[in-house]
Design a protein around this motif. Structure first.
Motif, PDB file in Angstrom:
ATOM      1  N   TRP A 192      32.488  48.663  43.369  1.00 35.78           N
ATOM      2  CA  TRP A 192      33.838  48.214  43.062  1.00 35.78           C
ATOM      3  C   TRP A 192      33.839  47.343  41.800  1.00 35.78           C
ATOM      4  O   TRP A 192      34.648  47.540  40.901  1.00 35.78           O
ATOM      5  N   GLN A 193      32.919  46.375  41.732  1.00 33.28           N
ATOM      6  CA  GLN A 193      32.901  45.443  40.618  1.00 33.28           C
ATOM      7  C   GLN A 193      32.593  46.127  39.296  1.00 33.28           C
ATOM      8  O   GLN A 193      33.105  45.727  38.246  1.00 33.28           O
ATOM      9  N   GLN A 194      31.767  47.171  39.321  1.00 35.32           N
ATOM     10  CA  GLN A 194      31.488  47.896  38.079  1.00 35.32           C
ATOM     11  C   GLN A 194      32.771  48.521  37.539  1.00 35.32           C
ATOM     12  O   GLN A 194      33.033  48.488  36.332  1.00 35.32           O
ATOM     13  N   VAL A 195      33.566  49.094  38.445  1.00 35.44           N
ATOM     14  CA  VAL A 195      34.825  49.715  38.035  1.00 35.44           C
ATOM     15  C   VAL A 195      35.811  48.653  37.549  1.00 35.44           C
ATOM     16  O   VAL A 195      36.416  48.784  36.474  1.00 35.44           O
ATOM     17  N   GLU A 196      35.967  47.582  38.335  1.00 36.20           N
ATOM     18  CA  GLU A 196      36.960  46.563  37.986  1.00 36.20           C
ATOM     19  C   GLU A 196      36.604  45.856  36.679  1.00 36.20           C
ATOM     20  O   GLU A 196      37.466  45.639  35.823  1.00 36.20           O
ATOM     21  N   GLN A 197      35.338  45.490  36.522  1.00 34.86           N
ATOM     22  CA  GLN A 197      34.953  44.758  35.310  1.00 34.86           C
ATOM     23  C   GLN A 197      35.042  45.648  34.073  1.00 34.86           C
ATOM     24  O   GLN A 197      35.393  45.179  32.983  1.00 34.86           O
ATOM     25  N   TYR A 198      34.735  46.935  34.235  1.00 37.66           N
ATOM     26  CA  TYR A 198      34.915  47.879  33.131  1.00 37.66           C
ATOM     27  C   TYR A 198      36.384  47.919  32.717  1.00 37.66           C
ATOM     28  O   TYR A 198      36.718  47.827  31.521  1.00 37.66           O
TER      29      TYR A 198
ATOM     30  N   ARG B 157      38.739  45.715  33.329  1.00 41.82           N
ATOM     31  CA  ARG B 157      39.146  44.408  32.819  1.00 41.82           C
ATOM     32  C   ARG B 157      38.756  44.280  31.330  1.00 41.82           C
ATOM     33  O   ARG B 157      39.533  43.800  30.509  1.00 41.82           O
ATOM     34  N   ARG B 158      37.550  44.744  30.998  1.00 42.30           N
ATOM     35  CA  ARG B 158      37.096  44.668  29.617  1.00 42.30           C
ATOM     36  C   ARG B 158      37.930  45.566  28.704  1.00 42.30           C
ATOM     37  O   ARG B 158      38.329  45.153  27.604  1.00 42.30           O
ATOM     38  N   ARG B 159      38.229  46.769  29.155  1.00 40.50           N
ATOM     39  CA  ARG B 159      39.014  47.694  28.334  1.00 40.50           C
ATOM     40  C   ARG B 159      40.420  47.152  28.087  1.00 40.50           C
ATOM     41  O   ARG B 159      40.971  47.295  26.993  1.00 40.50           O
ATOM     42  N   LEU B 160      41.023  46.530  29.108  1.00 39.16           N
ATOM     43  CA  LEU B 160      42.371  45.974  28.948  1.00 39.16           C
ATOM     44  C   LEU B 160      42.368  44.795  27.988  1.00 39.16           C
ATOM     45  O   LEU B 160      43.260  44.649  27.148  1.00 39.16           O
ATOM     46  N   SER B 161      41.351  43.950  28.106  1.00 44.81           N
ATOM     47  CA  SER B 161      41.265  42.790  27.228  1.00 44.81           C
ATOM     48  C   SER B 161      41.130  43.225  25.769  1.00 44.81           C
ATOM     49  O   SER B 161      41.716  42.608  24.868  1.00 44.81           O
ATOM     50  N   GLU B 162      40.396  44.309  25.540  1.00 40.46           N
ATOM     51  CA  GLU B 162      40.166  44.785  24.173  1.00 40.46           C
ATOM     52  C   GLU B 162      41.448  45.228  23.476  1.00 40.46           C
ATOM     53  O   GLU B 162      41.535  45.194  22.245  1.00 40.46           O
ATOM     54  N   VAL B 163      42.448  45.651  24.252  1.00 39.85           N
ATOM     55  CA  VAL B 163      43.691  46.153  23.640  1.00 39.85           C
ATOM     56  C   VAL B 163      44.868  45.211  23.894  1.00 39.85           C
ATOM     57  O   VAL B 163      46.024  45.628  23.842  1.00 39.85           O
TER      58      VAL B 163
ATOM     59  N   SER C  66      48.424  41.943  32.838  1.00 35.02           N
ATOM     60  CA  SER C  66      47.638  42.755  33.774  1.00 35.02           C
ATOM     61  C   SER C  66      47.264  41.913  34.981  1.00 35.02           C
ATOM     62  O   SER C  66      47.184  40.681  34.890  1.00 35.02           O
ATOM     63  N   GLU C  67      47.025  42.588  36.107  1.00 40.04           N
ATOM     64  CA  GLU C  67      46.661  41.857  37.327  1.00 40.04           C
ATOM     65  C   GLU C  67      45.882  42.769  38.261  1.00 40.04           C
ATOM     66  O   GLU C  67      46.328  43.884  38.575  1.00 40.04           O
ATOM     67  N   PHE C  68      44.731  42.295  38.708  1.00 39.77           N
ATOM     68  CA  PHE C  68      43.960  42.967  39.749  1.00 39.77           C
ATOM     69  C   PHE C  68      44.251  42.207  41.044  1.00 39.77           C
ATOM     70  O   PHE C  68      43.524  41.292  41.425  1.00 39.77           O
ATOM     71  N   SER C  69      45.343  42.557  41.681  1.00 38.85           N
ATOM     72  CA  SER C  69      45.829  41.788  42.829  1.00 38.85           C
ATOM     73  C   SER C  69      46.069  42.707  44.012  1.00 38.85           C
ATOM     74  O   SER C  69      46.494  43.849  43.840  1.00 38.85           O
TER      75      SER C  69
ATOM     76  N   LYS D  96      24.788  53.521  27.526  1.00 43.35           N
ATOM     77  CA  LYS D  96      25.699  53.318  26.396  1.00 43.35           C
ATOM     78  C   LYS D  96      27.104  53.823  26.680  1.00 43.35           C
ATOM     79  O   LYS D  96      28.068  53.360  26.077  1.00 43.35           O
ATOM     80  N   VAL D  97      27.257  54.764  27.609  1.00 47.45           N
ATOM     81  CA  VAL D  97      28.570  55.337  27.894  1.00 47.45           C
ATOM     82  C   VAL D  97      29.566  54.289  28.343  1.00 47.45           C
ATOM     83  O   VAL D  97      30.763  54.386  28.079  1.00 47.45           O
ATOM     84  N   SER D  98      29.114  53.240  29.012  1.00 50.56           N
ATOM     85  CA  SER D  98      30.030  52.247  29.570  1.00 50.56           C
ATOM     86  C   SER D  98      30.249  51.064  28.649  1.00 50.56           C
ATOM     87  O   SER D  98      30.972  50.138  28.994  1.00 50.56           O
ATOM     88  N   GLU D  99      29.609  51.069  27.496  1.00 48.54           N
ATOM     89  CA  GLU D  99      29.709  49.907  26.605  1.00 48.54           C
ATOM     90  C   GLU D  99      30.961  49.985  25.728  1.00 48.54           C
ATOM     91  O   GLU D  99      31.446  51.059  25.430  1.00 48.54           O
TER      92      GLU D  99
END
Length: 635
Positions: free
Chosen positions: A273-279, A281-287, A355-358, A632-635
């Motif tokens: 779960w955390q791998q998906v959520e943190q990925y 979260r990072r993508r949203l922050s970038e944009v 955004s919200e992970f709630s 590298k695919v997830s970076e």
């Protein structure tokens, strides 16, 4: 003379009214032999339909999508025919076409058994061999009601009572069986050769839990045998990939009766779960998304102003405190508008992306709950974009680009786009809906996408773009959504200061990429059959020692991998190495490292990759480079 225009642009002249079947014969034996129905000016009809005026006509065969629907609808009637022959006292209820097949509901004094199912299917095949013609007749509503009452078919009579008196009723008969239906149907039972009854289930009459309990028989039907074989094979594969079974096998999560529709996540499952959520979260922050947190519980007055209390009340969990009603949020949008309303915003602040992970909760019917795929408590990768009307198209295009990139990273390459339009029950004016739907169409065109429009399937506050992903078995799952909302910000009095210093209401885009995290994880588990790619795998590397003398070296390797940020663990049990390897192969761990005295002395690793591939002996640095390249695919 009657002029009939065919799909190829040719026209045929007839000096008398003519049926679709007669036109098919005049075209040629091949078309006539495979014809299942027709279209007259775009309306699907039976082969017996009579053409009395100039018309555009096409012949429907088993190569057309409509042909498959006719086959499935007709096979549902064939099922009812078979049941009535074997169990004359059974009453028939309804039998619609569903995805990949059909079902029919019956009332009978005892439960049908698996043996009954086999006997019914056998009788259906006998009816096919009889090749009985399917005959249609049109009668008055009262005549149809009287017919079914006399036949003891109370459910059919009740259906007819709900039809306006002025309407005429179509009855379809083959052999001794007559059913109520809009049609069309195949010309004869001999056209129905590829089908299989799948399972028995319970069902309430008209879906009402206060009504009579019926028995539902599910079946599948196809135009060609090879299509059914492929479908049944897919079902076998789906059974092997069932996320509930894999969740137990891989120790990811479990469900309990004491918490229906809610999930107990185990350490490995929560790591996934955390791998998906943190990925995400990072993508949203970038944009440019700003993450927020809103309350789980809010007062009824807010939900009334938003329209959810009137339009969504039956799906909401509610409670009371100090004579005030509260609802556990089923969605985040009203809370995000309250967040926007706190403080003053200028047009220069827009677009503003929250955004919200709630966690949200919806009171789903217990019979609809299904593992991770349908739950009562869930978390979304939810976000809302507040923007001007001029920014809607550019924000929609940007969201589409982000969503497509995310799906690609998770391993989904085939995405179907659908545009859901205004439903009957909605808020907002027709003019507002016209503008909203047009904006989304323009955005989809700018994205160079093809899409299908779904009439009546939008949210009650606005139209939406749906993203349907195809998994490894070709199954479609609706995950992402982009909803354009002119209404809710206005209802909750959201405003910003425009360039001319006036107060204007922002437009809100509701958007999610994976949707329910629980459901998306279920999809991922089944898509990969539990064998997650390295970047998602809860455990990426297991280090196994062959002997007690190599245990310390195995532990050193494990700790070194952890220091590099890898999810690694060791299995130092005093068991045979073959036994330990088999156990971790079943756990679908991407990499197994096996070390014995030889590897310890040479400071090397014996590496196996998931799938039984032996990579041979490597140095630690060499193995680490391999992992880094794969990640590298997830970076």
């Amino acid at each position: 003379m009657i002029s009939v225009r065919l799909p190829d642009g040719s026209a045929r002249k007839y000096d008398h009214p003519i049926t679709v079947a007669e036109i098919a014969i005049s075209i040629g034996e091949s078309i006539s032999k495979n014809a299942l129905g027709g279209k007259i000016n775009g309306e699907l009809v039976d082969m017996s339909a009579l053409i009395q005026h100039d018309a555009n006509v096409s012949i429907i065969t088993d190569k057309d999508p409509e042909g498959l629907e006719i086959i499935r609808h007709s096979t549902a009637h064939l099922l009812a025919y078979g049941v009535k022959e074997l169990f004359p006292q059974a009453q028939v209820a309804i039998g619609p076409v569903i995805e990949n097949g059909f079902y029919y509901d019956f009332a009978y004094h005892r439960a049908f058994t698996p043996q009954d199912l086999q006997n019914i299917e056998r009788r259906m095949r006998e009816l096919v061999k009889r090749d009985e013609p399917v005959l249609r007749r049109v009668v008055s509503r009262d005549e149809a009601a009287e017919y079914f009452k006399c036949a003891g078919e109370s459910y059919k009579a009740e259906i007819i009572e709900s039809i306006p008196k002025c309407e005429q009723i179509k009855l379809y008969s083959h052999g001794s069986f007559t059913d109520l239906c809009r049609g069309p149907h195949v010309p004869s039972t001999g056209k129905l050769k590829v089908f299989k009854l799948m399972k028995l289930a319970g069902a309430y009459w008209r879906g009402n839990s206060n009504s009579a309990q019926l028995q539902r028989i599910y079946g599948t039907a196809w135009a060609h045998k090879e299509d059914q074989v492929a479908y049944l094979h897919m079902l076998e594969e789906a059974e092997k990939r069932d996320h509930r079974k894999l969740g137990k096998q891989l120790d990811l999560f479990h469900l309990e009766e004491e918490a229906p529709g809610l999930v107990f996540w185990h350490p490995k499952g929560w790591t996934l779960w955390q791998q998906v959520e943190q990925y995400l979260r990072r993508r949203l922050s970038e944009v440019g998304y700003l993450e927020v947190k809103t309350p789980m519980l809010m007062e009824r007055s807010l939900w009334e102003r938003s329209g959810h209390w009137q339009n969504y009340r039956e799906n909401m969990f509610t409670t009371e405190s100090e004579k005030h009603d509260y609802a556990i949020k089923p969605m985040n949008c009203p809370g995000h508008i309250q967040m926007f309303n706190y403080g003053l915003h200028s047009y220069r602040d827009l677009p503003l992306r929250f955004s919200e992970f709630s966690s949200c909760h919806r009171n789903e019917a217990s019979g609809a709950l299904h593992g991770l795929m349908r739950v009562r408590g869930f978390k979304q990768d939810d976000a809302h974009i507040f923007c001007t009307e001029d920014q809607v198209i550019s924000e929609s295009v940007a969201f589409n680009s982000l969503a497509m990139s995310v799906y690609k990273d998770f391993g989904f390459s085939q995405i179907d786009i659908k545009l859901a339009l205004r439903p009957q029950q909605r808020i907002g004016t027709d003019d507002t809906w016209d503008r909203a739907e047009e904006r989304l169409r323009i955005a989809l065109m700018e994205c160079d996408l093809e899409w299908q429009e779904l009439s009546g399937e939008g949210a009650f506050y606005g139209p939406k773009v749906e993203y349907h992903i195809k998994d490894a078995l070709g199954r479609s799952w609706q995950c992402g959504t982009l909803q354009l909302d002119f209404v809710l910000p206005e209802r909750l009095r959201a405003t910003y200061v425009a360039e001319n210093n006036s107060r204007r209401c922002p437009v809100m885009l509701h958007r999610a990429i994976v949707g329910s995290m629980e459901r998306f994880l279920g999809i991922l588990i089944e898509h990969y059959a539990g064998a997650m790619p390295l970047w998602l795998a809860p455990t990426q590397v297991i280090v196994l020692n062959i002997s007690e003398s190599s245990a310390i070296y195995a532990d050193v390797i494990t700790q070194s991998l952890k220091k590099q940020g890898l999810r690694a663990s060791s299995d130092l049990r005093n068991e045979k190495i073959s036994y330990k390897i088999r156990q971790h192969v079943l756990k679908k761990v991407p990499y197994l490292i096996i070390v014995g005295d030889k590897e310890r002395d040479k400071q090397t690793l014996a590496v196996r990759v998931r799938g039984g591939i032996d990579l041979g002996v490597m140095l630690f640095a060499e193995f680490l480079d391999r992992l880094r390249n794969e990640l590298k695919v997830s970076e």
